[in-house]
Write a protein that holds these residues in place. Structure first.
Motif, PDB file in Angstrom:
ATOM      1  N   THR A 129       0.754  -1.149  -0.097  1.00 32.58           N
ATOM      2  CA  THR A 129       0.112  -0.039   0.041  1.00 32.58           C
ATOM      3  C   THR A 129       0.939   1.280  -0.083  1.00 32.58           C
ATOM      4  O   THR A 129       0.480   2.057  -0.684  1.00 32.58           O
ATOM      5  CB  THR A 129      -0.973   0.073   1.326  1.00 32.58           C
ATOM      6  N   LEU A 130       1.838   1.373   0.813  1.00 33.16           N
ATOM      7  CA  LEU A 130       2.847   2.432   0.752  1.00 33.16           C
ATOM      8  C   LEU A 130       3.506   2.701  -0.466  1.00 33.16           C
ATOM      9  O   LEU A 130       3.482   3.992  -0.839  1.00 33.16           O
ATOM     10  CB  LEU A 130       3.998   2.074   1.804  1.00 33.16           C
ATOM     11  N   VAL A 131       4.036   1.659  -1.427  1.00 36.23           N
ATOM     12  CA  VAL A 131       4.678   2.016  -2.605  1.00 36.23           C
ATOM     13  C   VAL A 131       3.626   2.395  -3.625  1.00 36.23           C
ATOM     14  O   VAL A 131       3.972   3.508  -4.301  1.00 36.23           O
ATOM     15  CB  VAL A 131       5.314   0.532  -2.754  1.00 36.23           C
ATOM     16  N   ASN A 132       2.353   1.603  -3.501  1.00 32.43           N
ATOM     17  CA  ASN A 132       1.419   2.247  -4.443  1.00 32.43           C
ATOM     18  C   ASN A 132       0.918   3.643  -4.286  1.00 32.43           C
ATOM     19  O   ASN A 132       0.805   4.558  -5.069  1.00 32.43           O
ATOM     20  CB  ASN A 132       0.127   1.227  -4.387  1.00 32.43           C
ATOM     21  N   MET A 133       0.959   3.948  -3.120  1.00 25.93           N
ATOM     22  CA  MET A 133       0.512   5.475  -2.516  1.00 25.93           C
ATOM     23  C   MET A 133       1.596   6.464  -3.026  1.00 25.93           C
ATOM     24  O   MET A 133       1.213   7.434  -3.591  1.00 25.93           O
ATOM     25  CB  MET A 133       0.351   5.494  -0.959  1.00 25.93           C
ATOM     26  N   MET A 134       2.775   5.954  -2.915  1.00 20.93           N
ATOM     27  CA  MET A 134       3.889   6.965  -3.511  1.00 20.93           C
ATOM     28  C   MET A 134       4.043   6.940  -4.755  1.00 20.93           C
ATOM     29  O   MET A 134       4.414   8.030  -5.212  1.00 20.93           O
ATOM     30  CB  MET A 134       5.129   6.510  -2.570  1.00 20.93           C
ATOM     31  N   VAL A 135       3.920   5.750  -5.473  1.00 19.37           N
ATOM     32  CA  VAL A 135       4.223   5.986  -7.102  1.00 19.37           C
ATOM     33  C   VAL A 135       2.746   6.885  -7.414  1.00 19.37           C
ATOM     34  O   VAL A 135       2.977   7.699  -8.366  1.00 19.37           O
ATOM     35  CB  VAL A 135       3.833   4.640  -7.466  1.00 19.37           C
ATOM     36  N   ASP A 136       1.713   6.537  -6.791  1.00 20.89           N
ATOM     37  CA  ASP A 136       0.490   7.324  -7.442  1.00 20.89           C
ATOM     38  C   ASP A 136       0.479   8.832  -7.336  1.00 20.89           C
ATOM     39  O   ASP A 136       0.243   9.664  -8.190  1.00 20.89           O
ATOM     40  CB  ASP A 136      -0.802   6.832  -6.643  1.00 20.89           C
ATOM     41  N   ALA A 137       1.209   9.177  -6.054  1.00 24.02           N
ATOM     42  CA  ALA A 137       1.191  10.746  -5.498  1.00 24.02           C
ATOM     43  C   ALA A 137       2.229  11.272  -6.764  1.00 24.02           C
ATOM     44  O   ALA A 137       2.182  12.457  -7.293  1.00 24.02           O
ATOM     45  CB  ALA A 137       1.670  10.661  -4.208  1.00 24.02           C
ATOM     46  N   ASP A 138       3.270  10.393  -6.911  1.00 23.52           N
ATOM     47  CA  ASP A 138       4.476  11.034  -7.782  1.00 23.52           C
ATOM     48  C   ASP A 138       3.801  11.112  -9.221  1.00 23.52           C
ATOM     49  O   ASP A 138       4.178  12.168 -10.032  1.00 23.52           O
ATOM     50  CB  ASP A 138       5.824  10.374  -7.758  1.00 23.52           C
ATOM     51  N   MET A 139       2.937  10.037  -9.720  1.00 19.57           N
ATOM     52  CA  MET A 139       2.377  10.343 -11.065  1.00 19.57           C
ATOM     53  C   MET A 139       1.417  11.548 -11.141  1.00 19.57           C
ATOM     54  O   MET A 139       1.587  12.188 -11.999  1.00 19.57           O
ATOM     55  CB  MET A 139       1.623   9.120 -11.483  1.00 19.57           C
ATOM     56  N   ASP A 140       0.742  11.494 -10.036  1.00 25.93           N
ATOM     57  CA  ASP A 140      -0.086  12.805 -10.277  1.00 25.93           C
ATOM     58  C   ASP A 140       0.612  14.218 -10.105  1.00 25.93           C
ATOM     59  O   ASP A 140       0.274  14.774 -10.992  1.00 25.93           O
ATOM     60  CB  ASP A 140      -1.108  12.728  -8.732  1.00 25.93           C
ATOM     61  N   ARG A 141       1.667  14.158  -9.369  1.00 26.67           N
ATOM     62  CA  ARG A 141       2.345  15.262  -9.482  1.00 26.67           C
ATOM     63  C   ARG A 141       2.973  15.806 -10.581  1.00 26.67           C
ATOM     64  O   ARG A 141       2.917  16.688 -11.008  1.00 26.67           O
ATOM     65  CB  ARG A 141       3.586  15.380  -8.368  1.00 26.67           C
ATOM     66  N   LEU A 142       3.706  14.522 -11.237  1.00 23.26           N
ATOM     67  CA  LEU A 142       4.460  14.867 -12.351  1.00 23.26           C
ATOM     68  C   LEU A 142       3.587  14.884 -13.728  1.00 23.26           C
ATOM     69  O   LEU A 142       3.701  15.971 -14.416  1.00 23.26           O
ATOM     70  CB  LEU A 142       5.431  13.881 -12.851  1.00 23.26           C
ATOM     71  N   SER A 143       2.479  14.155 -13.364  1.00 22.95           N
ATOM     72  CA  SER A 143       1.386  14.649 -14.856  1.00 22.95           C
ATOM     73  C   SER A 143       0.920  15.884 -14.676  1.00 22.95           C
ATOM     74  O   SER A 143       0.759  16.682 -15.682  1.00 22.95           O
ATOM     75  CB  SER A 143       0.196  13.477 -14.578  1.00 22.95           C
TER      76      SER A 143
END
Ligand code: NDP
Ligand code: GDR
Length: 335
Positions: A318-332
């Protein structure tokens, strides 16, 4: 002088007030949120910089009071403690990046080791009744002498950072015993979040994966993929800090998940999250290999479970998914 003031609150001797050093860091921001939700007046120590560095606490600016001070400047610490008049003091400030501790060993010792004594001395001078939390670290176990690591495992630090944290830990224990302070030390294992600094391995990986997915980078340069860490979520871990200061008796606690994973597993999970094969993109770069490595960390949080009633709530996946999703959102959003 306060930099910004929270809305006026009635002065009451019963009011819970907390002072956080390191409030601009990952943990400081989550702890400030927690304490506000618990009804505290929250004060934070910030150091002067040519540009403000308040990104992690921007959303809290109207609710907290920031005071300028530095771990190395005793009188500024005394002044910050006087102005905030806290019931609890959380010492989270430190030079916290392990590789930098080889490049700047003296500065690391001054901030991360001696800084703790300066905060304790300032606190003693103003009000020895304040409850004190010290941010100790699993890096103190270093070349581990026992698996898993508990409060009774001897320390064997492997970096100038780890050595400095051992000092910070023992000066906290010593001041508790010498002066009867309510001083507790949390031996926290690695904890991460979307607010983690970009140089730490989890965030470096989730940011790197997102850049590759979005066509902003073509490779991810890494160091040792075999080291193992006990990774948890920072939002869960700050609750343990707070719980320590709510106990009648001060003590030391290991805070960990009790699970360990390799850096390679972290990399695999993060690339999987965006549907890419990590082996096509990861390049081993000797620049990221450390002079001395901590190979395996896994904590035994039984005491925190039993005495504090604390349990980690966020799984590694869950932690890794949360962090990837947050970076995807920020960079997108930036594209
Ligand atoms: P960060 O690196 O994100 O934050 C460190 C904070 O310390 C920043 O607010 C920084 O201010 C402040 N600081 C550094 N030097 C000084 C100084 N001389 N005077 C005043 N403030 C200073 O760390 P984390 O939030 O991740 O960690 C918090 C604490 O917990 C640290 O002590 C760390 O060593 C320890 N720890 C962390 C673990 C983790 O996995 N995150 C695990 C175990 C322990 P600025 O923004 O101005 O740089
Ligand atoms: P650590 O965290 O040193 O455990 O200290 P970090 O995320 O930097 O490293 C974890 C492991 O990953 C390996 N690694 C890499 N690390 C970084 N930063 N960059 C890379 O490219 C890379 N490749 C492999 C490292 O060698 C290491 O084994 C953190 C900090 O938050 C400390 O302040 C805290 O006290 C401890 O956690 C508990």
């Amino acid at each position: 002088m306060p930099i910004n003031c929270a809305p006026a609150q009635g002065e009451s001797t019963l009011a819970k007030r907390a002072l956080i050093t390191g409030i601009t860091g990952q943990d400081g921001s989550y702890l400030a949120e927690l304490l506000l939700s618990e009804g505290y007046d929250v004060y934070g120590v910030v150091r002067r910089a040519s540009t403000e560095n308040y990104e992690r606490i921007e959303h809290l600016r109207g609710q907290i009071t920031l005071l300028q001070a530095d771990l190395l400047d005793q009188s500024s610490l005394v002044q910050a403690i006087r102005e905030s008049n806290p019931t609890e003091l959380y010492n989270l400030a430190a030079q916290s990046f392990v590789p930098t501790s080889w490049a700047q060993p003296v500065l690391t010792a001054e901030f991360t080791a001696i800084g703790v004594t300066k905060v304790l001395e300032a606190m003693r001078a103003v009000n020895p009744e304040i409850r004190f939390y010290q941010a100790s670290s699993s890096e103190m176990y270093g070349k581990v002498l026992e698996v898993p690591q508990s409060e009774d495992t001897p320390f064997y630090p492997r970096s100038p950072y780890g050595v400095a944290k051992v000092y910070g830990h023992y000066i906290t224990v010593n001041y508790r015993e010498s002066y009867n302070l309510h001083a507790s030390s949390g031996i926290l294992f690695n904890h991460e979040s979307p607010r983690r600094g970009l140089e730490f391995v989890t965030r470096k990986v989730t940011d790197g994966v997102s850049r590759i997915k979005l066509g902003l980078a073509t490779e991810l340069r890494m160091g040792n993929l075999d080291s193992q860490r006990d990774w948890g979520f920072a939002g869960d871990y700050v609750k343990a800090m707070w719980l320590m200061l709510q106990q009648d008796t001060p003590d030391d606690y290991v805070v960990a998940t009790g699970e360990t994973h390799t850096v390679k597993e972290l990399v695999q999970l993060a690339f999987d999250r965006v549907g890419l094969d990590w082996e096509k993109y990861v390049v081993i770069d000797p620049r990221f290999i450390r002079p001395a490595e901590v190979d395996l960390l896994i904590g035994q949080p039984a005491k925190a479970n039993k005495v504090l009633g604390w349990v980690p709530e966020t799984s590694f996946q869950t932690l890794v998914n949360m962090m990837v999703d947050a970076d995807m959102d920020r960079l997108s959003a930036r594209k």
